[in-house]
Design a protein around this motif. Structure first.
Motif, PDB file in Angstrom:
ATOM      1  N   ALA A 223      32.341  68.258  47.292  1.00 18.54           N
ATOM      2  CA  ALA A 223      33.781  68.115  47.515  1.00 18.54           C
ATOM      3  C   ALA A 223      34.050  67.493  48.878  1.00 18.54           C
ATOM      4  CB  ALA A 223      34.491  69.464  47.402  1.00 18.54           C
ATOM      5  N   LEU A 224      34.984  66.556  48.907  1.00 18.66           N
ATOM      6  CA  LEU A 224      35.526  66.004  50.141  1.00 18.66           C
ATOM      7  C   LEU A 224      37.033  66.200  50.101  1.00 18.66           C
ATOM      8  CD1 LEU A 224      33.562  62.631  50.475  1.00 18.66           C
ATOM      9  CD2 LEU A 224      33.132  64.777  51.676  1.00 18.66           C
ATOM     10  N   CYS A 225      37.625  66.593  51.228  1.00 19.17           N
ATOM     11  CA  CYS A 225      39.043  66.950  51.259  1.00 19.17           C
ATOM     12  C   CYS A 225      39.777  66.180  52.344  1.00 19.17           C
ATOM     13  CB  CYS A 225      39.225  68.450  51.506  1.00 19.17           C
ATOM     14  SG  CYS A 225      38.265  69.526  50.418  1.00 19.17           S
ATOM     15  N   ALA A 226      41.065  65.961  52.121  1.00 23.62           N
ATOM     16  CA  ALA A 226      41.938  65.375  53.134  1.00 23.62           C
ATOM     17  C   ALA A 226      43.368  65.717  52.770  1.00 23.62           C
ATOM     18  CB  ALA A 226      41.756  63.862  53.231  1.00 23.62           C
ATOM     19  N   VAL A 227      44.230  65.630  53.771  1.00 24.65           N
ATOM     20  CA  VAL A 227      45.649  65.859  53.555  1.00 24.65           C
ATOM     21  C   VAL A 227      46.390  64.557  53.836  1.00 24.65           C
ATOM     22  CG1 VAL A 227      47.702  67.096  54.329  1.00 24.65           C
ATOM     23  CG2 VAL A 227      45.534  68.300  54.102  1.00 24.65           C
ATOM     24  N   GLN A 228      47.236  64.160  52.921  1.00 23.41           N
ATOM     25  CA  GLN A 228      48.085  62.985  53.114  1.00 23.41           C
ATOM     26  C   GLN A 228      49.527  63.404  52.886  1.00 23.41           C
ATOM     27  OE1 GLN A 228      46.835  59.479  50.995  1.00 23.41           O
ATOM     28  NE2 GLN A 228      45.234  59.139  52.501  1.00 23.41           N
ATOM     29  N   GLY A 229      50.262  63.491  53.984  1.00 22.44           N
ATOM     30  CA  GLY A 229      51.623  63.996  53.884  1.00 22.44           C
ATOM     31  C   GLY A 229      51.601  65.456  53.498  1.00 22.44           C
ATOM     32  N   ASP A 230      52.258  65.770  52.393  1.00 17.37           N
ATOM     33  CA  ASP A 230      52.257  67.149  51.905  1.00 17.37           C
ATOM     34  C   ASP A 230      51.308  67.333  50.735  1.00 17.37           C
ATOM     35  OD1 ASP A 230      53.603  65.653  50.058  1.00 17.37           O
ATOM     36  OD2 ASP A 230      55.331  66.991  49.866  1.00 17.37           O
TER      37      ASP A 230
END
Length: 405
Positions: A223-230
């Motif tokens: 798993a790779l994660c990121a946040v873009q905006g909400d």
């Protein structure tokens, strides 16, 4: 036994210690060779680095002891930190935290076991007490070194991870992106799906990402994660069933749709999954009763209505065209079925055939497209596919007419 002196006891002891720095360092290195197998396995360069740390630690104590702060309970932190020089990251890369603790403990033991031979008897108790205080300060400094190194690595890994996810979303997954993914622990060789969901309000990114990765590992996934905006974006690797792979994330995210794109062959093609997932996520409000998680393909009708050209082409190429190629009467039967309110008997009367013939043809529709006309959600996709197929100018036999998509 050293010659007795009438000088200040602290200065006298410091002078004796300073003269013995080399001997103490040599004794500490000999103990390292004898007692610590991991030290013997290091390269020559790494061994010299560790030796420099030991020497700096002993010299640091000799320099620290005569100062006025040495008697203070909390003094000497800055001097103890200088033991590790200007390259704490190098130290953290050479040996583990546990090995560093063992190194510090051994150095202190060597100093304690040898100072009686170099000091006046009346000076020894004070120096023994100072050694213990200094050992505590060095222990705190060691923890600080590794904490900073871990924090630095964590921040750098988070930036790399965000860059990889962003590259996938922008369809820019070149060799450098694949290398960055490998650097942050991505080991999946294929079968990648992209998941989109709303970020929870009362959970930090670090905590959330760690839990997502933990659950992915339990399921045998990367798993790779990121946040873009909400939005939370998760890349899952090693996926067989995209919907099942996304299920462990349901209780980690905020209310709202959890959309998962189709499985692609590898990370370099994951932009296809991301593209479908992004389109479906934007259109998901059109189906508030959608399951969580929901496949992007289950939202094809909403995506078409939201203006997704890829979804339009999919329904034409994967639904309408197979009906044309399978049998011309399938289009006619399906259109009549919808026009008569999905009634088998009314469709049969309209086509002047038996109801069983209608039932058989509708079964062929399901076989050719994967959509069952009697299921409301499938019927919606089929109706839209009929409209789009006619607008596309496709002719019976699968030959395209004037392109209108």
């Amino acid at each position: 036994m050293p010659r007795r002196s009438t000088s200040n006891p602290r200065a006298r002891a410091a002078t004796a210690l300073r003269r013995s720095t080399g001997a103490l360092s040599t004794a500490a290195m000999a103990r390292m060779e004898a007692d610590m197998a991991w030290f013997r396995e290091l390269s020559a360069e790494d061994r010299s680095w560790v030796a420099a740390i030991i020497q700096a630690g002993i010299k640091g104590f000799v320099d620290w002891y005569p100062s006025d702060d040495a008697a203070a309970e909390s003094g000497g932190t800055a001097l103890a930190s200088s033991v590790f020089g200007a390259a704490p990251r190098a130290l953290a890369g050479v040996i583990t935290l546990q090995q560093t603790v063992d190194l510090v403990r051994l150095s202190i033991e060597v100093v304690e076991s040898n100072i009686d031979d170099v000091l006046e008897p009346e000076d020894a108790p004070a120096v023994h007490a100072a050694v213990m205080r200094y050992a505590r300060e060095v222990a705190f400094a060691t923890a600080e070194v590794y904490a900073r190194a871990a924090e630095s690595r964590g921040a750098w890994d988070a930036r790399l991870e965000a860059l990889v996810v962003d590259a996938v979303l922008r369809a820019e997954t070149d060799e450098s992106v694949l290398s960055r993914a490998s650097a942050v622990g991505w080991g999946a060789s294929g079968r990648v799906a992209v998941v989109l969901a709303a970020m929870p309000e009362r959970r930090t990114e670090t905590d959330l990402f760690q839990e997502v990765r933990r659950r992915a590992r339990v399921a045998g996934l990367d798993a790779l994660c990121a946040v873009q905006g909400d939005r939370l974006v998760v890349l899952l690797g090693g996926v067989d069933d995209e919907k099942r792979a996304a299920e462990p994330l349901v209780d980690l995210v905020a209310e709202g749709p959890i959309v998962v794109g189709p499985v692609t062959e590898d990370l370099s093609h994951a932009y296809l999954s991301a593209r479908a997932a992004l389109s479906a996520y934007r259109a998901a409000s059109g189906w508030p009763e959608a399951p969580r998680p929901v496949r992007s393909s289950d939202l094809l009708p909403e995506r078409v209505l939201a203006g997704d050209g890829h979804a339009r082409r999919h329904l034409v190429e994967e639904v309408y065209v197979p009906l044309l190629r399978a049998r011309g009467t399938l289009i006619e039967t399906l259109a009549a079925y919808f026009a008569t309110g999905s009634s088998l008997e009314a469709t049969a009367r309209a086509l002047f055939v038996h109801a069983n013939t209608v039932r058989y043809r509708l079964g062929q529709v399901a076989d050719a497209t994967g959509y069952t006309p009697s299921v409301p959600r499938d019927a919606l996709a089929l109706q839209i596919a009929l409209v789009l197929g006619r607008q596309s100018g496709r002719q019976p036999g699968g030959e395209p007419g004037p392109a209108k998509l």
